[in-house]
Enzyme design. Structure first.
Site, PDB file in Angstrom:
ATOM      1  N   TYR A  59     -12.841   6.529  -8.128  1.00 59.07           N
ATOM      2  CA  TYR A  59     -13.237   5.462  -6.704  1.00 59.07           C
ATOM      3  C   TYR A  59     -14.653   4.739  -6.925  1.00 59.07           C
ATOM      4  O   TYR A  59     -14.539   3.665  -6.343  1.00 59.07           O
ATOM      5  CB  TYR A  59     -12.894   5.801  -5.370  1.00 59.07           C
ATOM      6  CG  TYR A  59     -11.588   6.916  -6.138  1.00 59.07           C
ATOM      7  CD1 TYR A  59     -10.900   6.227  -6.255  1.00 59.07           C
ATOM      8  CD2 TYR A  59     -11.115   7.177  -4.311  1.00 59.07           C
ATOM      9  CE1 TYR A  59      -9.566   7.836  -6.913  1.00 59.07           C
ATOM     10  CE2 TYR A  59     -10.145   8.269  -4.254  1.00 59.07           C
ATOM     11  CZ  TYR A  59      -8.673   7.893  -5.113  1.00 59.07           C
ATOM     12  OH  TYR A  59      -7.640   8.159  -5.342  1.00 59.07           O
ATOM     13  N   LEU A 200       2.148   4.868   2.913  1.00 59.70           N
ATOM     14  CA  LEU A 200       2.673   3.195   2.624  1.00 59.70           C
ATOM     15  C   LEU A 200       3.197   2.686   1.956  1.00 59.70           C
ATOM     16  O   LEU A 200       3.031   1.633   1.556  1.00 59.70           O
ATOM     17  CB  LEU A 200       1.445   2.684   3.770  1.00 59.70           C
ATOM     18  CG  LEU A 200       0.793   3.277   4.939  1.00 59.70           C
ATOM     19  CD1 LEU A 200      -0.717   1.924   5.505  1.00 59.70           C
ATOM     20  CD2 LEU A 200       1.161   3.581   6.560  1.00 59.70           C
ATOM     21  N   ILE A 238      -2.979  10.810   4.193  1.00 57.32           N
ATOM     22  CA  ILE A 238      -4.817  10.111   4.152  1.00 57.32           C
ATOM     23  C   ILE A 238      -4.284   8.567   3.640  1.00 57.32           C
ATOM     24  O   ILE A 238      -4.569   7.791   2.632  1.00 57.32           O
ATOM     25  CB  ILE A 238      -5.064  10.401   2.869  1.00 57.32           C
ATOM     26  CG1 ILE A 238      -4.307  10.829   1.480  1.00 57.32           C
ATOM     27  CG2 ILE A 238      -5.987  11.852   2.965  1.00 57.32           C
ATOM     28  CD1 ILE A 238      -5.049  10.935   0.501  1.00 57.32           C
ATOM     29  N   SER A 241      -7.595   2.099   4.626  1.00 62.57           N
ATOM     30  CA  SER A 241      -7.558   1.140   5.233  1.00 62.57           C
ATOM     31  C   SER A 241      -8.799   0.597   5.514  1.00 62.57           C
ATOM     32  O   SER A 241      -9.740   1.470   5.796  1.00 62.57           O
ATOM     33  CB  SER A 241      -7.501   0.721   6.895  1.00 62.57           C
ATOM     34  OG  SER A 241      -7.044  -0.820   6.823  1.00 62.57           O
ATOM     35  N   ARG A 246      -6.736  -1.592  11.464  1.00 67.14           N
ATOM     36  CA  ARG A 246      -5.765  -1.004  11.359  1.00 67.14           C
ATOM     37  C   ARG A 246      -5.888   0.776  10.985  1.00 67.14           C
ATOM     38  O   ARG A 246      -5.560   1.692  10.739  1.00 67.14           O
ATOM     39  CB  ARG A 246      -5.327  -0.714   9.413  1.00 67.14           C
ATOM     40  CG  ARG A 246      -4.653  -2.678   9.538  1.00 67.14           C
ATOM     41  CD  ARG A 246      -4.392  -2.980   8.260  1.00 67.14           C
ATOM     42  NE  ARG A 246      -3.486  -3.877   8.403  1.00 67.14           N
ATOM     43  CZ  ARG A 246      -3.691  -5.049   6.882  1.00 67.14           C
ATOM     44  NH1 ARG A 246      -4.036  -3.940   5.884  1.00 67.14           N
ATOM     45  NH2 ARG A 246      -2.374  -5.485   6.675  1.00 67.14           N
ATOM     46  N   ASN A 250      -3.879   3.781  12.461  1.00 67.71           N
ATOM     47  CA  ASN A 250      -3.353   4.571  11.599  1.00 67.71           C
ATOM     48  C   ASN A 250      -3.632   5.931  12.195  1.00 67.71           C
ATOM     49  O   ASN A 250      -2.562   6.863  12.496  1.00 67.71           O
ATOM     50  CB  ASN A 250      -3.602   4.169  10.300  1.00 67.71           C
ATOM     51  CG  ASN A 250      -2.997   3.215   9.561  1.00 67.71           C
ATOM     52  OD1 ASN A 250      -2.533   2.733  10.019  1.00 67.71           O
ATOM     53  ND2 ASN A 250      -3.648   3.298   8.141  1.00 67.71           N
TER      54      ASN A 250
HETATM   55  N1  NAP Z   1      -4.582  11.796  -6.461  1.00 75.67           N
HETATM   56  C1  NAP Z   1      -4.051  10.373  -6.924  1.00 75.67           C
HETATM   57  O1  NAP Z   1      -3.785  10.134  -8.124  1.00 75.67           O
HETATM   58  C2  NAP Z   1      -4.357   9.093  -5.890  1.00 75.67           C
HETATM   59  C3  NAP Z   1      -3.473   8.164  -6.156  1.00 75.67           C
HETATM   60  C4  NAP Z   1      -3.686   6.834  -5.233  1.00 75.67           C
HETATM   61  C5  NAP Z   1      -4.327   7.413  -3.795  1.00 75.67           C
HETATM   62  N2  NAP Z   1      -4.611   7.926  -3.803  1.00 75.67           N
HETATM   63  C6  NAP Z   1      -5.634   8.171  -2.368  1.00 75.67           C
HETATM   64  O2  NAP Z   1      -4.688   8.291  -0.752  1.00 75.67           O
HETATM   65  C7  NAP Z   1      -4.791   7.359  -0.708  1.00 75.67           C
HETATM   66  C8  NAP Z   1      -4.374   6.764  -0.166  1.00 75.67           C
HETATM   67  O3  NAP Z   1      -3.707   5.989  -0.927  1.00 75.67           O
HETATM   68  P1  NAP Z   1      -3.428   4.275  -0.943  1.00 75.67           P
HETATM   69  O4  NAP Z   1      -4.970   3.852  -1.111  1.00 75.67           O
HETATM   70  O5  NAP Z   1      -2.893   4.319  -2.970  1.00 75.67           O
HETATM   71  O6  NAP Z   1      -2.106   3.925  -0.457  1.00 75.67           O
HETATM   72  P2  NAP Z   1      -1.771   3.335   1.192  1.00 75.67           P
HETATM   73  O7  NAP Z   1      -2.375   3.882   1.983  1.00 75.67           O
HETATM   74  O8  NAP Z   1      -0.117   3.734   1.339  1.00 75.67           O
HETATM   75  O9  NAP Z   1      -1.580   1.883   1.113  1.00 75.67           O
HETATM   76  C9  NAP Z   1      -2.991   1.119   1.681  1.00 75.67           C
HETATM   77  C10 NAP Z   1      -2.395  -0.567   1.523  1.00 75.67           C
HETATM   78  O10 NAP Z   1      -2.043  -0.716   3.178  1.00 75.67           O
HETATM   79  C11 NAP Z   1      -2.502  -1.216   3.822  1.00 75.67           C
HETATM   80  N3  NAP Z   1      -2.728  -0.522   5.129  1.00 75.67           N
HETATM   81  C12 NAP Z   1      -3.417   0.625   5.152  1.00 75.67           C
HETATM   82  N4  NAP Z   1      -3.016   0.111   6.682  1.00 75.67           N
HETATM   83  C13 NAP Z   1      -1.892  -0.573   7.166  1.00 75.67           C
HETATM   84  C14 NAP Z   1      -1.371  -0.815   8.237  1.00 75.67           C
HETATM   85  N5  NAP Z   1      -1.507  -0.313   9.712  1.00 75.67           N
HETATM   86  N6  NAP Z   1      -0.924  -2.041   8.391  1.00 75.67           N
HETATM   87  C15 NAP Z   1      -0.479  -2.347   7.016  1.00 75.67           C
HETATM   88  N7  NAP Z   1      -1.267  -2.633   6.171  1.00 75.67           N
HETATM   89  C16 NAP Z   1      -2.249  -1.533   5.940  1.00 75.67           C
HETATM   90  C17 NAP Z   1      -4.121  -1.026   3.240  1.00 75.67           C
HETATM   91  O11 NAP Z   1      -4.735  -2.198   3.304  1.00 75.67           O
HETATM   92  P3  NAP Z   1      -6.120  -2.474   4.063  1.00 75.67           P
HETATM   93  O12 NAP Z   1      -7.395  -1.635   3.528  1.00 75.67           O
HETATM   94  O13 NAP Z   1      -6.516  -4.035   3.967  1.00 75.67           O
HETATM   95  O14 NAP Z   1      -5.620  -2.406   5.524  1.00 75.67           O
HETATM   96  C18 NAP Z   1      -4.157  -1.256   1.326  1.00 75.67           C
HETATM   97  O15 NAP Z   1      -3.682  -2.801   0.837  1.00 75.67           O
HETATM   98  C19 NAP Z   1      -6.146   6.468  -1.078  1.00 75.67           C
HETATM   99  O16 NAP Z   1      -6.894   5.624  -0.692  1.00 75.67           O
HETATM  100  C20 NAP Z   1      -6.873   7.429  -2.299  1.00 75.67           C
HETATM  101  O17 NAP Z   1      -7.725   8.285  -1.603  1.00 75.67           O
HETATM  102  C21 NAP Z   1      -5.338   9.126  -4.910  1.00 75.67           C
END
Ligand code: NAP
Length: 282
Positions: A59, A200, A238, A241, A246, A250
């Site tokens: 990241y 999400l 996890i 945002s 948010r 969350n």
């Molecule tokens: N091990 C792996 O391969 C892997 C892969 C993916 C992710 N991860 C980890 O998991 C974490 C979370 O997954 P992710 O980042 O892929 O996706 P996520 O948490 O499912 O979704 C993040 C997205 O949702 C938006 N969001 C957040 N809270 C919201 C709310 N209350 N209402 C509406 N939209 C909202 C965020 O935008 P804003 O920021 O604008 O709020 C962002 O665009 C990552 O940050 C990472 O640490 C690990």
């Protein structure tokens, strides 16, 4: 919500080693690429009560996580910091221990709480030596616990033949649209805790009718309903945002009561993968 006790279970004796308490909820910091974005998001989240931060060398923001930890003034032992060995670096023992030290330098820490193999190493023949490197990171005290990410049931099964200790955690995509009961059970079956990433589905699904109807019936937001579903499934969750409102929204998901919505959530399953899915690699 009470923390979960994670451990690395010995493959020879079945004993639990390196037990650690892990918060059930935290902040993911993937795609926080603007300078300062990750630091300010982590600082805000810590102020609000988040105690678990999930980063990765891939990241490119471990140093900002470290800056936020120091600026927060919070005692180190109150925080749970997770980072990951990059897939292109998961080539063998030496690279693994070298990259762990590099992550510690980036974070400015002597020890991380959980070090994960980001995805199954591309070369299946390298998987055993990478894990032996992870075990060395654990016994050297560079991390309190070791785990994997994106491992399918067959990857976990193979570990039983080459690991001294099994992973404490398997971090996989889990959310109401990708519920994965079999992989969650396989993870728990080897003594590991499920950590739900992309709870999400990266925001792809939270405006759809299925989840908005559930949220309306509960008087919460769709994001809160999805996050609480993951937590109630027993997964450390996890959401990412970088928006302060948010980040607070969350966290408040922990207070939501999903009673009576089991069938509605079951109907959301559609095996939807929001990003990548290395769990199905050979
Ligand atoms: N091990 C792996 O391969 C892997 C892969 C993916 C992710 N991860 C980890 O998991 C974490 C979370 O997954 P992710 O980042 O892929 O996706 P996520 O948490 O499912 O979704 C993040 C997205 O949702 C938006 N969001 C957040 N809270 C919201 C709310 N209350 N209402 C509406 N939209 C909202 C965020 O935008 P804003 O920021 O604008 O709020 C962002 O665009 C990552 O940050 C990472 O640490 C690990």
């Amino acid at each position: 919500m009470a923390p979960v006790k994670i451990a690395n279970t010995s493959t020879s004796t079945g004993d639990r080693h390196h037990e650690a308490e892990m918060p059930m909820f935290g902040l993911g910091v993937y795609l926080m690429g603007d300078p300062g974005e990750c630091k300010s998001s982590v600082l805000y989240a810590l102020e609000q009560g988040y105690r678990l931060i999930d980063t990765a060398m891939a990241y490119g923001n471990e140093h900002e996580v470290g800056e936020a930890i120091r600026e927060s003034g919070l005692p180190r032992e109150d925080l749970f910091i997770v980072t990951k060995l990059r897939t292109p670096h998961a080539t063998g023992y030496e690279n693994t221990i070298q990259r762990c030290q590099e992550s510690l330098e980036n974070l400015g820490l002597d020890q991380m709480d959980l070090y994960l193999v980001h995805s199954p190493p591309k070369d299946p023949d390298a998987r055993a030596s990478v894990w032996q490197g992870m075990e060395a990171c654990l016994s050297n005290g560079w991390t309190r616990s070791i785990g994997v990410s994106n491992y399918g049931a067959h990857h976990l099964d193979a570990m039983l033949s080459y690991a001294d200790v099994m992973p404490s955690v398997n971090q996989i995509e889990v959310n109401p649209w990708l519920q994965r009961p079999a992989l969650r059970a396989a993870t728990e079956g080897v003594g590991a805790t499920v950590m739900a990433y992309s709870p999400l589905a990266r925001g792809h699904k939270i405006s759809e009718r299925g989840i908005t109807e559930i949220a309306d019936s509960l008087g919460c937001t769709p994001a809160q309903a999805a996050i609480k579903w993951c937590l109630d499934a027993g997964a450390v969750t996890i959401p990412k945002s970088s928006n302060p409102a948010r980040i607070s929204e969350n966290l408040a998901a922990l207070e939501v009561d999903l009673s009576g919505t089991e069938e509605a959530f079951a109907a959301l399953e559609e095996s939807y993968v929001s990003g990548w899915d290395p769990t199905s690699e050979p």
